[in-house]
Design an enzyme around this catalytic site. Sequence first.
Site, short mmCIF file in Angstrom:
data_model
loop_
_atom_site.label_atom_id
_atom_site.label_comp_id
_atom_site.label_asym_id
_atom_site.label_seq_id
_atom_site.Cartn_x
_atom_site.Cartn_y
_atom_site.Cartn_z
N CYS A 9 59.43 43.66 46.15
CA CYS A 9 59.39 43.92 45.34
C CYS A 9 60.17 44.55 43.82
O CYS A 9 60.56 43.67 42.76
CB CYS A 9 57.79 43.30 44.27
SG CYS A 9 57.47 41.88 45.34
N ASN A 49 55.07 35.10 41.22
CA ASN A 49 55.24 36.92 42.12
C ASN A 49 57.07 36.41 42.75
O ASN A 49 56.65 36.02 43.88
CB ASN A 49 54.46 37.18 42.85
CG ASN A 49 55.49 39.24 42.96
OD1 ASN A 49 56.63 38.95 42.83
ND2 ASN A 49 54.55 39.48 43.50
N HIS A 82 58.86 43.99 36.74
CA HIS A 82 57.87 42.65 37.54
C HIS A 82 56.52 41.88 37.50
O HIS A 82 55.83 42.19 37.17
CB HIS A 82 57.89 44.24 38.77
CG HIS A 82 57.46 42.80 39.60
ND1 HIS A 82 57.79 41.65 40.66
CD2 HIS A 82 56.49 43.06 41.20
CE1 HIS A 82 58.24 41.08 41.81
NE2 HIS A 82 56.66 42.54 41.59
N1 COA Z 1 40.91 31.65 44.57
C1 COA Z 1 39.23 31.36 44.69
N2 COA Z 1 38.75 32.97 44.84
C2 COA Z 1 39.24 33.81 45.28
C3 COA Z 1 40.91 33.76 45.80
C4 COA Z 1 41.02 32.26 44.75
N3 COA Z 1 43.10 31.62 45.48
N4 COA Z 1 41.48 34.34 46.00
C5 COA Z 1 40.10 35.51 46.36
N5 COA Z 1 39.14 35.04 46.18
C6 COA Z 1 37.77 35.17 45.54
C7 COA Z 1 37.60 36.66 47.49
O1 COA Z 1 37.34 36.04 48.43
C8 COA Z 1 36.69 37.08 46.32
O2 COA Z 1 35.75 36.48 47.17
P1 COA Z 1 33.70 37.32 47.61
O3 COA Z 1 34.13 38.49 45.96
O4 COA Z 1 33.29 36.43 47.16
O5 COA Z 1 34.56 38.35 48.37
C9 COA Z 1 36.41 37.17 45.16
O6 COA Z 1 37.49 36.19 44.91
C10 COA Z 1 37.18 38.51 44.37
O7 COA Z 1 37.86 38.76 45.13
P2 COA Z 1 39.47 40.19 44.92
O8 COA Z 1 40.24 40.19 45.99
O9 COA Z 1 38.21 41.12 44.33
O10 COA Z 1 39.97 39.48 44.00
P3 COA Z 1 40.86 40.25 42.78
O11 COA Z 1 39.82 40.12 41.02
O12 COA Z 1 40.89 41.67 42.83
O13 COA Z 1 42.28 39.65 41.74
C11 COA Z 1 44.34 39.31 43.12
C12 COA Z 1 43.10 39.09 43.68
C13 COA Z 1 45.22 39.32 44.13
C14 COA Z 1 44.78 38.54 42.30
C15 COA Z 1 44.48 41.38 42.65
O14 COA Z 1 43.88 42.10 43.22
C16 COA Z 1 46.14 41.24 42.14
O15 COA Z 1 46.98 41.29 41.39
N6 COA Z 1 46.63 42.22 42.84
C17 COA Z 1 47.85 42.77 42.95
C18 COA Z 1 48.62 41.49 43.85
C19 COA Z 1 49.90 42.23 43.10
O16 COA Z 1 50.20 42.36 42.73
N7 COA Z 1 50.71 41.99 44.85
C20 COA Z 1 51.88 41.76 44.51
C21 COA Z 1 53.05 43.11 44.19
S1 COA Z 1 54.36 42.79 44.43
#
Ligand code: COA
Length: 310
Positions: A112, A267, A237
């Site tokens: 990215c 993204n 980004h």
């Molecule tokens: N829909 C519903 N639930 C979801 C889900 C979805 N699409 N994706 C994950 N979950 C669930 C998980 O399974 C987890 O459930 P559990 O508590 O029963 O285990 C819960 O939601 C929380 O998951 P978690 O991964 O801890 O959530 P989060 O608050 O960290 O949000 C992201 C997840 C991916 C949105 C967040 O971590 C994020 O944006 N990270 C950066 C990613 C990024 O920018 N990547 C590109 C980099 S260039």
Amino acid sequence: MKAEIKGIGMYVPPRVLTNYDLEKILDTSDEWITTRTGIKERHIAEEWEKASDLALPACKEALENAGMSPKDIDAVIVATSTPDMTFPSTACFLADKLGCSKPMAFDISAACSGFIYGLTIGNSFITSGQFKNVLVVGAEVFSHIIDWSDRSTAVIFGDGAGAVVLSATENGSGILSAVMKSDGSHWGSLYCPVGEKLRMRGRETFKLAIKSMENASLKALHEAGITLADISLVIPHQANIRIINALAEKLGLPEDKVFSNIHKYGNTSAASIPIAMYEAWKEGKIKKGDYILLTAFGGGLTWGAIVLQF
Ligand code: COA
């Protein structure tokens, strides 16, 4: 001699995949996706559409806005993690489709952060006097490397392309500073093995993103010899609206000084900054002469920031 943005263009494939569409194929909800990421919909390429196919209309528009022909281009740099082939480079395919006159052409793999890595390299080519006009492109078809049964990544990414024509100028505007970094020890946060699908540790990426973009932004401002108060718009980004808002808070900026269009595209990796810059320009949020700050992070880990006068 400086390198300035002479023209800018973007393209996204017409097919839109909304959060409601995703609800039908995954255990997820519009409410979860919106509150956790800020994304409402994303554009998805057809299976046969490659990164160079999305890049082509974006580049044509950038050239048209620059008032230039493909024959004027000395180098084509494509930042992509989803290249048309392992080789030849997507840049070679693109230069041929555009009808360029045998320019230097190569791809960058910096996930990215690829577009700002590309701008930095293009800037060096121009300030060294080697080239006059460089096409810098971010083009991605992440839909091709998504595991559509993995709800934690399938909801995040989208496809698209953005392009700029970077040209030599002596009028004082252009790229003022560039800070580029990497740390391969965090590779496991976000990666895609050859021939396989993308994998991500969301939480880890989230925390690293905010800190790295904040540090790079402050360093780029320092090196440019200006302060945040001089900046008209920050274009980060587009990974997650919560990351963007947290960055704004860390930098002490109001949210309206930090551009976001993630709700429409998700993204789009290396394409996200040129697409955002294009829309900010079209909406009149950046004008000729404005100071802007670009900052990105991505798999690698890679990250960086650029200060430029538009
Ligand atoms: N829909 C519903 N639930 C979801 C889900 C979805 N699409 N994706 C994950 N979950 C669930 C998980 O399974 C987890 O459930 P559990 O508590 O029963 O285990 C819960 O939601 C929380 O998951 P978690 O991964 O801890 O959530 P989060 O608050 O960290 O949000 C992201 C997840 C991916 C949105 C967040 O971590 C994020 O944006 N990270 C950066 C990613 C990024 O920018 N990547 C590109 C980099 S260039």
